[in-house]
Design an enzyme around this catalytic site. Structure first.
Site, short mmCIF file in Angstrom:
data_model
loop_
_atom_site.label_atom_id
_atom_site.label_comp_id
_atom_site.label_asym_id
_atom_site.label_seq_id
_atom_site.Cartn_x
_atom_site.Cartn_y
_atom_site.Cartn_z
N TYR A 55 0.86 -1.18 0.00
CA TYR A 55 0.00 0.00 0.00
C TYR A 55 0.90 1.23 0.00
O TYR A 55 1.27 1.77 1.04
CB TYR A 55 -0.95 -0.02 1.20
CG TYR A 55 -2.01 -1.10 1.12
CD1 TYR A 55 -2.17 -1.85 -0.04
CD2 TYR A 55 -2.85 -1.35 2.19
CE1 TYR A 55 -3.15 -2.84 -0.12
CE2 TYR A 55 -3.83 -2.34 2.12
CZ TYR A 55 -3.97 -3.08 0.96
OH TYR A 55 -4.94 -4.07 0.88
N SER A 210 -12.28 -4.58 -1.06
CA SER A 210 -13.01 -3.81 -2.07
C SER A 210 -14.52 -4.00 -1.95
O SER A 210 -15.20 -4.28 -2.94
CB SER A 210 -12.53 -4.20 -3.47
OG SER A 210 -12.86 -3.22 -4.41
N PRO A 211 -15.10 -3.81 -0.75
CA PRO A 211 -16.53 -4.06 -0.55
C PRO A 211 -17.44 -3.16 -1.37
O PRO A 211 -18.59 -3.51 -1.63
CB PRO A 211 -16.73 -3.83 0.94
CG PRO A 211 -15.61 -2.90 1.33
CD PRO A 211 -14.44 -3.33 0.48
N GLY A 213 -16.67 -2.12 -4.47
CA GLY A 213 -16.40 -2.30 -5.88
C GLY A 213 -15.17 -1.61 -6.42
O GLY A 213 -14.92 -1.61 -7.63
#
Length: 289
Positions: A55, A210-211, A213
């Site tokens: 990240y 990525s809940p 999208g």
């Protein structure tokens, strides 16, 4: 804040976590803004933070999010002894792209750097193998994590982007506490590929990444009529409805929505109090199947 148990570890964490990625990639906020986001999350009772060595913007910026989270925890005025930080290793960021690297030597080195990024004075709470690399066996790639765990550098181990068969292979090498795979209204594969069912049966925590999208679809949730209608009826955001929908799928699910704004964290925690009925879940399921 409602809590949930992490796998069979006996350790509790907040029912909603915080995803750190938006604070370290692409158009990231200033460091002070990010630290404010993390501090606000802690104020609201969030005790689970997800990150990764990748990240960052690129390879020259590796481990940025880990160091940021550590700084935020060190500068927080409250008690952080119950905060769990889950990091990952195994992806590279050449020119802001994402590539796999399951080379055991690389993983051994990146675990050491992650350990140092978190201060180097306590074990990494959870270290997850970010994505299986077909160039190396799962046993070979997870052996450095096993060695680091035995050396006291890692407490718990998890996997990410793994199939059921790959999870089983991983468990032949180390004990697994969590599985982190993509899961959203647009990506419901965990419901059909057996991973969610396996996690439930085996007592593993499922962390849906990525809940909403991802960057491409984040702003399109209102296009799903069932979600938009429920958000209006319950006077909450569409994001709260998605998090509540995910939590309704299984008690082993711990959502980790990313945030780079205080307002986003404040919105996410509201999802804990939203309970969707069976018919409401079915309406979302029907429209997103």
């Amino acid at each position: 804040m409602e809590t949930t148990q992490l796998g069979k570890s006996g350790v509790s964490a907040s029912a909603i976590g915080l995803g750190g990625m938006p604070m370290s990639v692409y158009d990231r906020p200033t460091e002070s803004q990010s630290i404010n986001v993390i501090h606000r999350a802690l104020d609201l009772g969030i005790t689970f933070i997800d990150t990764a060595d990748s990240y960052c913007k690129d390879e020259s910026d590796k481990h940025h999010n880990e160091r940021l989270i550590h700084k935020a925890l060190q500068t927080y005025s409250g008690d952080t002894s119950n905060v769990i930080v889950a990091t990952k290793g195994g992806l590279m960021r050449p020119d802001q792209s994402w590539t796999r690297n399951g080379n055991p030597e690389h993983l051994r080195e990146t675990i050491q750097v992650s350990f140092a990024a978190f201060g180097g004075n306590k074990p990494i709470d959870i270290w997850q193998y970010h994505s299986p690399d077909p160039d190396y066996t799962i046993e070979a790639s997870l052996t450095p994590a096993k060695v680091a765990q035995e050396a006291g550098m890692i407490n718990q181990i998890g996997v990410s982007n793994f199939s059921v068969e790959q999870i089983k292979q991983a468990r032949d090498v180390v004990d697994i506490v969590s599985v982190q795979n993509q899961y959203s209204p647009w990506q419901r594969q965990p419901e059909t590929d057996g991973v969610l069912e396996y996690c439930e049966k085996e007592g593993l925590t499922f962390l849906p990444w990525s809940p909403f999208g991802g960057r491409r679809r984040h702003d399109n949730l209102t296009d799903i009529a069932a979600i938009a209608k429920l958000a209006e009826e319950k006077n909450v955001s569409v994001y709260c409805i998605v998090l509540a929908w995910l939590r309704s799928k299984s008690s082993c699910i711990l959502p980790i929505p990313g945030a780079s704004k205080v307002s986003s964290v404040e919105d996410s925690v509201k999802a804990v109090d939203i309970k969707l009925s069976v018919s409401e879940v079915q309406k979302i399921d029907k429209e997103t199947s």
